[in-house]
Design a protein around this motif. Structure first.
Motif, mmCIF file in Angstrom:
data_model
loop_
_atom_site.group_PDB
_atom_site.id
_atom_site.type_symbol
_atom_site.label_atom_id
_atom_site.label_comp_id
_atom_site.label_asym_id
_atom_site.label_seq_id
_atom_site.Cartn_x
_atom_site.Cartn_y
_atom_site.Cartn_z
ATOM 1 N N PRO A 44 0.806 -1.230 0.000
ATOM 2 C CA PRO A 44 0.000 0.000 0.000
ATOM 3 C C PRO A 44 0.838 1.279 0.000
ATOM 4 O O PRO A 44 0.532 2.223 -0.725
ATOM 5 C CB PRO A 44 -0.824 -0.115 1.282
ATOM 6 N N ALA A 45 1.910 1.282 0.769
ATOM 7 C CA ALA A 45 2.769 2.472 0.807
ATOM 8 C C ALA A 45 3.642 2.568 -0.436
ATOM 9 O O ALA A 45 3.809 3.646 -1.001
ATOM 10 C CB ALA A 45 3.640 2.448 2.058
ATOM 11 N N ALA A 46 4.184 1.438 -0.871
ATOM 12 C CA ALA A 46 5.065 1.450 -2.039
ATOM 13 C C ALA A 46 4.324 1.878 -3.300
ATOM 14 O O ALA A 46 4.895 2.561 -4.154
ATOM 15 C CB ALA A 46 5.698 0.082 -2.240
ATOM 16 N N LEU A 47 3.069 1.468 -3.404
ATOM 17 C CA LEU A 47 2.269 1.808 -4.584
ATOM 18 C C LEU A 47 1.435 3.071 -4.380
ATOM 19 O O LEU A 47 0.759 3.520 -5.304
ATOM 20 C CB LEU A 47 1.350 0.631 -4.945
ATOM 21 N N ASP A 48 1.470 3.617 -3.181
ATOM 22 C CA ASP A 48 0.683 4.792 -2.812
ATOM 23 C C ASP A 48 -0.809 4.581 -3.081
ATOM 24 O O ASP A 48 -1.495 5.443 -3.617
ATOM 25 C CB ASP A 48 1.198 6.057 -3.508
ATOM 26 N N ILE A 49 -1.282 3.392 -2.754
ATOM 27 C CA ILE A 49 -2.702 3.054 -2.862
ATOM 28 C C ILE A 49 -3.180 2.676 -1.464
ATOM 29 O O ILE A 49 -2.795 1.635 -0.935
ATOM 30 C CB ILE A 49 -2.940 1.884 -3.843
ATOM 31 N N ALA A 50 -3.957 3.533 -0.855
ATOM 32 C CA ALA A 50 -4.484 3.321 0.496
ATOM 33 C C ALA A 50 -3.381 2.997 1.501
ATOM 34 O O ALA A 50 -3.413 1.971 2.180
ATOM 35 C CB ALA A 50 -5.550 2.235 0.491
ATOM 36 N N PRO A 51 -2.381 3.883 1.641
ATOM 37 C CA PRO A 51 -1.275 3.593 2.560
ATOM 38 C C PRO A 51 -1.694 3.463 4.022
ATOM 39 O O PRO A 51 -0.933 2.939 4.822
ATOM 40 C CB PRO A 51 -0.314 4.762 2.355
ATOM 41 N N VAL A 52 -2.902 3.879 4.370
ATOM 42 C CA VAL A 52 -3.377 3.681 5.742
ATOM 43 C C VAL A 52 -3.473 2.197 6.076
ATOM 44 O O VAL A 52 -3.504 1.813 7.248
ATOM 45 C CB VAL A 52 -4.738 4.390 5.968
ATOM 46 N N LEU A 53 -3.470 1.345 5.057
ATOM 47 C CA LEU A 53 -3.521 -0.100 5.300
ATOM 48 C C LEU A 53 -2.248 -0.625 5.967
ATOM 49 O O LEU A 53 -2.269 -1.693 6.574
ATOM 50 C CB LEU A 53 -3.786 -0.856 4.003
ATOM 51 N N VAL A 54 -1.134 0.100 5.859
ATOM 52 C CA VAL A 54 0.117 -0.358 6.477
ATOM 53 C C VAL A 54 -0.023 -0.433 8.002
ATOM 54 O O VAL A 54 0.228 -1.495 8.590
ATOM 55 C CB VAL A 54 1.316 0.514 6.047
ATOM 56 N N PRO A 55 -0.419 0.647 8.693
ATOM 57 C CA PRO A 55 -0.551 0.514 10.149
ATOM 58 C C PRO A 55 -1.707 -0.395 10.565
ATOM 59 O O PRO A 55 -1.633 -1.053 11.608
ATOM 60 C CB PRO A 55 -0.765 1.952 10.636
ATOM 61 N N VAL A 56 -2.750 -0.457 9.749
ATOM 62 C CA VAL A 56 -3.849 -1.383 10.039
ATOM 63 C C VAL A 56 -3.335 -2.811 9.971
ATOM 64 O O VAL A 56 -3.606 -3.641 10.853
ATOM 65 C CB VAL A 56 -5.035 -1.159 9.066
ATOM 66 N N THR A 57 -2.554 -3.108 8.939
ATOM 67 C CA THR A 57 -1.967 -4.444 8.797
ATOM 68 C C THR A 57 -1.004 -4.736 9.943
ATOM 69 O O THR A 57 -0.999 -5.847 10.488
ATOM 70 C CB THR A 57 -1.240 -4.579 7.445
ATOM 71 N N ALA A 58 -0.188 -3.754 10.310
ATOM 72 C CA ALA A 58 0.750 -3.958 11.419
ATOM 73 C C ALA A 58 0.002 -4.272 12.710
ATOM 74 O O ALA A 58 0.451 -5.104 13.501
ATOM 75 C CB ALA A 58 1.633 -2.729 11.594
ATOM 76 N N THR A 59 -1.144 -3.640 12.916
ATOM 77 C CA THR A 59 -1.965 -3.932 14.087
ATOM 78 C C THR A 59 -2.477 -5.371 14.035
ATOM 79 O O THR A 59 -2.461 -6.088 15.043
ATOM 80 C CB THR A 59 -3.146 -2.940 14.170
ATOM 81 N N CYS A 60 -2.894 -5.808 12.861
ATOM 82 C CA CYS A 60 -3.356 -7.195 12.695
ATOM 83 C C CYS A 60 -2.213 -8.183 12.904
ATOM 84 O O CYS A 60 -2.408 -9.254 13.493
ATOM 85 C CB CYS A 60 -3.990 -7.379 11.316
ATOM 86 N N VAL A 61 -1.031 -7.838 12.438
ATOM 87 C CA VAL A 61 0.142 -8.702 12.647
ATOM 88 C C VAL A 61 0.462 -8.790 14.138
ATOM 89 O O VAL A 61 0.812 -9.865 14.644
ATOM 90 C CB VAL A 61 1.349 -8.192 11.836
ATOM 91 N N ALA A 62 0.321 -7.670 14.851
ATOM 92 C CA ALA A 62 0.526 -7.698 16.301
ATOM 93 C C ALA A 62 -0.463 -8.666 16.952
ATOM 94 O O ALA A 62 -0.093 -9.432 17.849
ATOM 95 C CB ALA A 62 0.378 -6.293 16.887
ATOM 96 N N ALA A 63 -1.708 -8.660 16.474
ATOM 97 C CA ALA A 63 -2.704 -9.602 17.003
ATOM 98 C C ALA A 63 -2.316 -11.044 16.678
ATOM 99 O O ALA A 63 -2.477 -11.941 17.519
ATOM 100 C CB ALA A 63 -4.082 -9.282 16.436
ATOM 101 N N LEU A 64 -1.796 -11.265 15.474
ATOM 102 C CA LEU A 64 -1.355 -12.607 15.075
ATOM 103 C C LEU A 64 -0.255 -13.118 16.001
ATOM 104 O O LEU A 64 -0.305 -14.249 16.486
ATOM 105 C CB LEU A 64 -0.866 -12.584 13.622
#
Length: 127
Positions: A65-85
């Protein structure tokens, strides 16, 4: 800080991709690698495929998401999900009495929290 967050996200993505073998290798074969890998026997093959799929999606969500600049807010959302994992992984290890092997899960959890904090906060992609 931005560079440290990119490095942390990249390392976390690499760890997640590296652990997807559970999707392709029989769980009995994985369990034969030693005590630290016996946890796979507690999960069905379908559950292992689901976990592996989530890990692939998480690796992509930390970078693309950040590299392609498409919905980069997904990066911290994903990191939060990874923390849950990794919280779930740590809990599973505690329940199995595998305290000696929990350190890596806790380190990955800390890295995921760092990425989530940094990308939601001081180094947000917004603005």
């Amino acid at each position: 800080m931005n560079l440290a967050l990119w490095i942390a996200a990249g390392l976390l993505a690499a760890v997640l991709l590296g652990s997807t073998s559970k999707m392709f290798v029989r769980r009995e074969k994985i369990a034969s690698f030693g005590r630290a890998a016996e946890w796979v026997l507690d999960f069905s093959p379908g559950a292992l495929r689901a976990i592996g799929t989530l890990e692939i999606l998480a690796a992509a969500g930390l970078i693309l998401p950040a590299a392609l600049d498409i919905a980069p807010v997904l990066v911290p959302v994903t990191a939060t999900c990874v923390a849950a994992l990794f919280t779930g992984a740590a809990i599973m290890r505690l329940r199995r009495g595998e305290r000696a092997t929990i350190a890596a899960d806790l380190i990955y959890l800390a890295v995921a929290v760092f990425v989530a904090w940094g990308r939601f906060g001081p180094e947000s992609f917004a603005g």
